[in-house]
Design a protein around this motif. Structure first.
Motif, PDB file in Angstrom:
ATOM      1  N   HIS A   1     -17.891 -17.603 -10.194  1.00  0.00           N
ATOM      2  CA  HIS A   1     -18.168 -17.661  -9.224  1.00  0.00           C
ATOM      3  C   HIS A   1     -19.775 -17.775 -10.242  1.00  0.00           C
ATOM      4  CE1 HIS A   1     -17.770 -13.998  -9.866  1.00  0.00           C
ATOM      5  NE2 HIS A   1     -18.545 -12.975  -9.373  1.00  0.00           N
ATOM      6  N   GLU A   2     -21.021 -17.728 -10.238  1.00  0.00           N
ATOM      7  CA  GLU A   2     -22.464 -17.913 -10.834  1.00  0.00           C
ATOM      8  C   GLU A   2     -23.325 -16.437 -10.204  1.00  0.00           C
ATOM      9  OE1 GLU A   2     -22.818 -22.258 -11.875  1.00  0.00           O
ATOM     10  OE2 GLU A   2     -23.567 -21.623  -9.677  1.00  0.00           O
ATOM     11  N   LEU A   3     -23.997 -16.671  -8.799  1.00  0.00           N
ATOM     12  CA  LEU A   3     -24.773 -15.676  -8.070  1.00  0.00           C
ATOM     13  C   LEU A   3     -23.905 -15.448  -6.701  1.00  0.00           C
ATOM     14  CD1 LEU A   3     -27.941 -17.225  -7.678  1.00  0.00           C
ATOM     15  CD2 LEU A   3     -27.743 -15.361  -9.706  1.00  0.00           C
ATOM     16  N   PHE A   4     -24.136 -14.357  -6.364  1.00  0.00           N
ATOM     17  CA  PHE A   4     -23.804 -13.721  -4.868  1.00  0.00           C
ATOM     18  C   PHE A   4     -24.642 -12.715  -4.565  1.00  0.00           C
ATOM     19  CE2 PHE A   4     -22.203 -11.683  -8.536  1.00  0.00           C
ATOM     20  CZ  PHE A   4     -22.304 -10.083  -8.515  1.00  0.00           C
ATOM     21  N   LEU A   5     -24.195 -12.680  -3.019  1.00  0.00           N
ATOM     22  CA  LEU A   5     -24.826 -11.215  -2.479  1.00  0.00           C
ATOM     23  C   LEU A   5     -23.966 -10.587  -2.166  1.00  0.00           C
ATOM     24  CD1 LEU A   5     -27.562 -12.926   0.074  1.00  0.00           C
ATOM     25  CD2 LEU A   5     -27.824 -11.569  -1.679  1.00  0.00           C
ATOM     26  N   LEU A   6     -23.591  -9.175  -2.440  1.00  0.00           N
ATOM     27  CA  LEU A   6     -22.363  -8.047  -2.177  1.00  0.00           C
ATOM     28  C   LEU A   6     -23.377  -6.677  -2.141  1.00  0.00           C
ATOM     29  CD1 LEU A   6     -20.005  -8.755  -4.071  1.00  0.00           C
ATOM     30  CD2 LEU A   6     -20.065  -9.529  -1.845  1.00  0.00           C
ATOM     31  N   TYR A   7     -23.374  -5.968  -1.368  1.00  0.00           N
ATOM     32  CA  TYR A   7     -23.327  -4.516  -1.361  1.00  0.00           C
ATOM     33  C   TYR A   7     -22.037  -3.391  -2.338  1.00  0.00           C
ATOM     34  CZ  TYR A   7     -20.213  -6.434   2.731  1.00  0.00           C
ATOM     35  OH  TYR A   7     -18.928  -6.939   2.874  1.00  0.00           O
ATOM     36  N   PHE A   8     -22.681  -2.090  -2.556  1.00  0.00           N
ATOM     37  CA  PHE A   8     -21.720  -1.149  -3.154  1.00  0.00           C
ATOM     38  C   PHE A   8     -22.681  -0.034  -2.005  1.00  0.00           C
ATOM     39  CE2 PHE A   8     -25.063  -0.875  -6.271  1.00  0.00           C
ATOM     40  CZ  PHE A   8     -25.340   0.838  -5.639  1.00  0.00           C
ATOM     41  N   GLY A   9     -21.065   1.267  -2.468  1.00  0.00           N
ATOM     42  CA  GLY A   9     -22.138   1.817  -1.687  1.00  0.00           C
ATOM     43  C   GLY A   9     -20.695   3.489  -2.113  1.00  0.00           C
ATOM     44  N   LEU A  10     -21.347   4.919  -2.235  1.00  0.00           N
ATOM     45  CA  LEU A  10     -20.950   5.629  -3.416  1.00  0.00           C
ATOM     46  C   LEU A  10     -22.263   6.323  -2.887  1.00  0.00           C
ATOM     47  CD1 LEU A  10     -17.807   6.768  -4.421  1.00  0.00           C
ATOM     48  CD2 LEU A  10     -18.906   6.382  -6.356  1.00  0.00           C
ATOM     49  N   SER A  11     -21.320   8.244  -2.817  1.00  0.00           N
ATOM     50  CA  SER A  11     -22.712   9.332  -2.635  1.00  0.00           C
ATOM     51  C   SER A  11     -22.409  10.334  -4.289  1.00  0.00           C
ATOM     52  CB  SER A  11     -22.670  10.140  -1.284  1.00  0.00           C
ATOM     53  OG  SER A  11     -21.289   9.848  -0.372  1.00  0.00           O
ATOM     54  N   ASP A  12     -22.263   8.904  -5.062  1.00  0.00           N
ATOM     55  CA  ASP A  12     -22.470   9.888  -6.382  1.00  0.00           C
ATOM     56  C   ASP A  12     -22.274   8.987  -7.349  1.00  0.00           C
ATOM     57  OD1 ASP A  12     -20.254  12.399  -7.598  1.00  0.00           O
ATOM     58  OD2 ASP A  12     -20.292  10.780  -9.479  1.00  0.00           O
ATOM     59  N   PRO A  13     -23.430   8.971  -8.326  1.00  0.00           N
ATOM     60  CA  PRO A  13     -23.984   7.816  -9.355  1.00  0.00           C
ATOM     61  C   PRO A  13     -22.506   7.525 -10.488  1.00  0.00           C
ATOM     62  CG  PRO A  13     -24.198  10.346 -10.346  1.00  0.00           C
ATOM     63  CD  PRO A  13     -23.544  10.695  -8.646  1.00  0.00           C
ATOM     64  N   ASP A  14     -21.716   8.216  -9.934  1.00  0.00           N
ATOM     65  CA  ASP A  14     -20.312   7.214 -10.998  1.00  0.00           C
ATOM     66  C   ASP A  14     -19.945   5.659 -10.378  1.00  0.00           C
ATOM     67  OD1 ASP A  14     -18.390   8.289 -12.744  1.00  0.00           O
ATOM     68  OD2 ASP A  14     -17.044   7.702 -10.654  1.00  0.00           O
ATOM     69  N   ILE A  15     -20.708   5.665  -9.309  1.00  0.00           N
ATOM     70  CA  ILE A  15     -20.710   4.252  -8.851  1.00  0.00           C
ATOM     71  C   ILE A  15     -20.971   3.527 -10.156  1.00  0.00           C
ATOM     72  CG2 ILE A  15     -23.194   4.506  -7.639  1.00  0.00           C
ATOM     73  CD1 ILE A  15     -20.040   2.159  -6.533  1.00  0.00           C
ATOM     74  N   LEU A  16     -21.982   4.049 -11.071  1.00  0.00           N
ATOM     75  CA  LEU A  16     -22.493   3.067 -11.704  1.00  0.00           C
ATOM     76  C   LEU A  16     -21.506   3.237 -12.422  1.00  0.00           C
ATOM     77  CD1 LEU A  16     -25.850   4.264 -12.673  1.00  0.00           C
ATOM     78  CD2 LEU A  16     -25.560   1.797 -11.231  1.00  0.00           C
ATOM     79  N   TYR A  17     -20.342   3.832 -13.215  1.00  0.00           N
ATOM     80  CA  TYR A  17     -19.412   3.695 -13.927  1.00  0.00           C
ATOM     81  C   TYR A  17     -18.209   2.199 -13.322  1.00  0.00           C
ATOM     82  CZ  TYR A  17     -15.236   4.414 -16.328  1.00  0.00           C
ATOM     83  OH  TYR A  17     -13.762   4.694 -17.500  1.00  0.00           O
ATOM     84  N   LEU A  18     -17.990   2.834 -11.762  1.00  0.00           N
ATOM     85  CA  LEU A  18     -16.607   1.654 -11.293  1.00  0.00           C
ATOM     86  C   LEU A  18     -17.628   0.658 -10.611  1.00  0.00           C
ATOM     87  CD1 LEU A  18     -16.256   4.234  -8.511  1.00  0.00           C
ATOM     88  CD2 LEU A  18     -14.881   3.941 -10.805  1.00  0.00           C
TER      89      LEU A  18
END
Length: 545
Positions: free
Chosen positions: A442-459
């Motif tokens: 893929h090149e560009l994509f539209l997606l989303y994320f959610g997690l109620s902890d900044p550890d989301i950045l690690y993931l």
């Protein structure tokens, strides 16, 4: 972790619903959580009132794959009702007791000690014990597709009937987040022994509703647990639910969902399309409830691609995006523009970082064109598309089948054309999007994320875990690993702020907006949604008509 239409942790999105509650008040070097004055007392069920009884009906957007929270990749209200969490967060986000009446973290951050309530019983009538909690956590760590969320657990002990000790190989601050949700909910050990891998077919736990009746493709229903006396500490009703039964109907078509709500066959309509809000508001007995998601939608780059190794290309695309038309026209105003790596609904959000990102990437067509020209891309043939060496600046924009995201994609297509970037929109089913993203096709994509902890950045951003944007930055890796092992909350947030600053200057994506989820309720009272856990307090709801 409201439950949002996201995939599982290993799929295209990381749901706030899937992933429990905000880790905004993790413990310090030796902190303990205890019941605090002013919280509701643990008491028997309230006397039956005029509004008690009846069947509460909810139109849910997604049918869960299983009622076993340790095997599902989608966790929300529809499959959480038989269970309780060990800890919770109140309506202000403060970490609080639930099935565990207190907790403590060792000075080195490697041992979490939970002291359980003595009065909790499983729906079978058997007492909840430390052994059952131990067994449930061990099972999650062994079989769950999301087991990595529990962190580097070394072993678990139950030194007595009310005490559980969880030992880690290294400090793991996000574990508080796990204790707040139902991933680690205690299971009835006899039912677990009886059903094994099929536990989700007939679960028994400690929750307010039990005995599920599943009609695949249609609904799941539960009856109330009449012996329930250990409700969430901030609930008004500390006893059994007011309603006798709760039914989740799975209606995929928006027109059908709206029609059923108008007919009065549904009390709670989740994920209301923004285009229907004004119409529903005119229905007698209807209330519109809104809440900001603990996540965001974003335009992602595949950072493995050679062209995106030039930061000027990514920055130019970011400057070409005008978020206001996206919010107003694609989302009918039910969203908040976002520029930085974390939205304000997730701990670790920094106003300084958000302002810096907004200043750097505010809508600026001229500056965007200048950056493209510096990277060697100009419109040499007058066709409106920038090119370099005869190759046009053209990308495929990959996105799942979501009407709102498709509207967003069309606006982005128009905006990026203003700077000479050609966008080809490609809509696919979720499985295809997932597969292509993981493979880097893929090149560009539209997606989303959610997690109620900044550890989301690690993931999402750590080199070995970055399966969507395929981002790699050694300094970011170092900081995100440090964020996981820093037990002091204030220090932990500073670590994430430092990482976020790098992610702004070297953007792996273009943050777009935080959605405002809309729920319509009709002929009920007592509806409340906890913004930090996304839990609806069903036990407080009464049917009024």
């Amino acid at each position: 972790m409201k439950k949002r239409r996201y995939g599982g942790l290993a799929t295209i999105g990381l749901s706030v619903t899937l992933l429990l509650a905000a880790c905004s008040s993790t413990t310090g070097t030796n902190s303990a959580g205890t019941s605090t004055p002013g919280t509701a007392p643990h008491s028997a069920a309230a006397p039956k009132q005029a509004g008690d009884g009846g069947t509460l009906v909810i139109a849910a957007p997604v049918e869960p794959d299983t009622l076993d929270p340790q095997k599902t990749t989608w966790l929300d209200s529809a499959n959480s009702q038989p269970y309780d969490s060990l800890l919770t967060r109140d309506m202000q986000g403060k970490l609080m007791p639930h099935l565990a009446e207190s907790w403590q973290v060792s000075e080195d951050g490697k041992v979490w000690t939970l002291v359980l309530r003595k009065d909790v019983k499983f729906q079978s009538g058997a007492p909840m014990t430390a052994d059952s909690v131990k067994a449930s956590i061990e099972r999650f760590s062994k079989i769950s597709p999301n087991k990595d969320l529990a962190g580097p657990i070394e072993r678990i002990e139950a030194p007595d009937a009310q005490t559980v000790k969880v030992y880690f190989k290294e400090p793991f601050a996000p574990f508080a987040n796990m204790l707040v949700g139902t991933f680690l909910a205690p299971f009835d050990p006899e039912r677990l022994k009886e059903k094994g891998e099929q536990f989700g077919e007939a679960p028994l736990a400690t929750g307010p509703f039990m005995n599920p009746e599943v009609k695949r493709g249609a609904s799941v229903a539960y009856v109330k647990n009449p012996e329930y006396k250990w409700a969430l500490p901030y609930a008004e009703n500390q006893g059994a639910p007011h309603v006798d039964k709760i039914v989740f109907r799975f209606l995929k078509d928006d027109d059908t969902r709206i029609l059923e709500f108008k007919k009065g066959t549904i009390h709670i309509l989740q994920e209301v399309p923004s285009t229907y809000v004004q119409e529903l508001q005119s229905i007698p007995g209807t209330k519109i409830e809104t809440s900001m998601e603990q996540g965001m939608k974003y335009l992602g780059f595949n950072n493995q691609k050679e062209i995106f190794k030039d930061v000027r290309i990514k920055q130019a695309i970011a400057m070409a995006v005008d978020r206001e038309p996206i919010v107003q026209y694609a989302l009918s105003g039910f969203a908040k523009p976002i520029y930085g790596p974390l939205p304000p609904t997730i701990p670790g959000y920094s106003e300084r970082i958000e302002n810096m990102a907004k200043e750097m990437y505010g809508y600026n067509v001229d500056k965007a064109k200048q950056l493209l020209a510096e990277a060697g891309y100009t419109d040499s043939d007058g066709d409106g598309i920038a090119d370099k060496g005869g190759k046009p600046l053209s990308f495929e924009l990959l996105l799942p089948e979501d009407p709102a995201l498709q509207r967003v994609a069309q606006i982005l297509q128009s905006q990026l054309k203003e700077i000479g970037v050609d966008i080809r929109i490609a809509v696919h089913d979720t499985a295809t999007v997932k597969d292509r993203a993981i493979k880097g096709n893929h090149e560009l994509f539209l997606l989303y994320f959610g997690l109620s902890d900044p550890d989301i950045l690690y993931l999402l951003m750590q080199t070995d875990n970055s399966k969507r944007v395929h981002y790699s930055n050694p300094k970011v890796d170092e900081l995100l690993a440090k964020g996981r092992t820093t037990m002091d909350e204030a220090q932990r947030m500073k670590v994430y702020e430092e990482a976020e600053e790098i992610l702004v200057k070297d953007p792996p994506w273009v943050p777009l907006y935080v959605s405002e989820s809309v729920t319509a309720t009709r002929n009920i009272e007592g509806y409340k949604l906890n913004p930090f856990t996304s839990d609806i307090l069903f036990a407080d709801i009464r049917i009024t008509k």
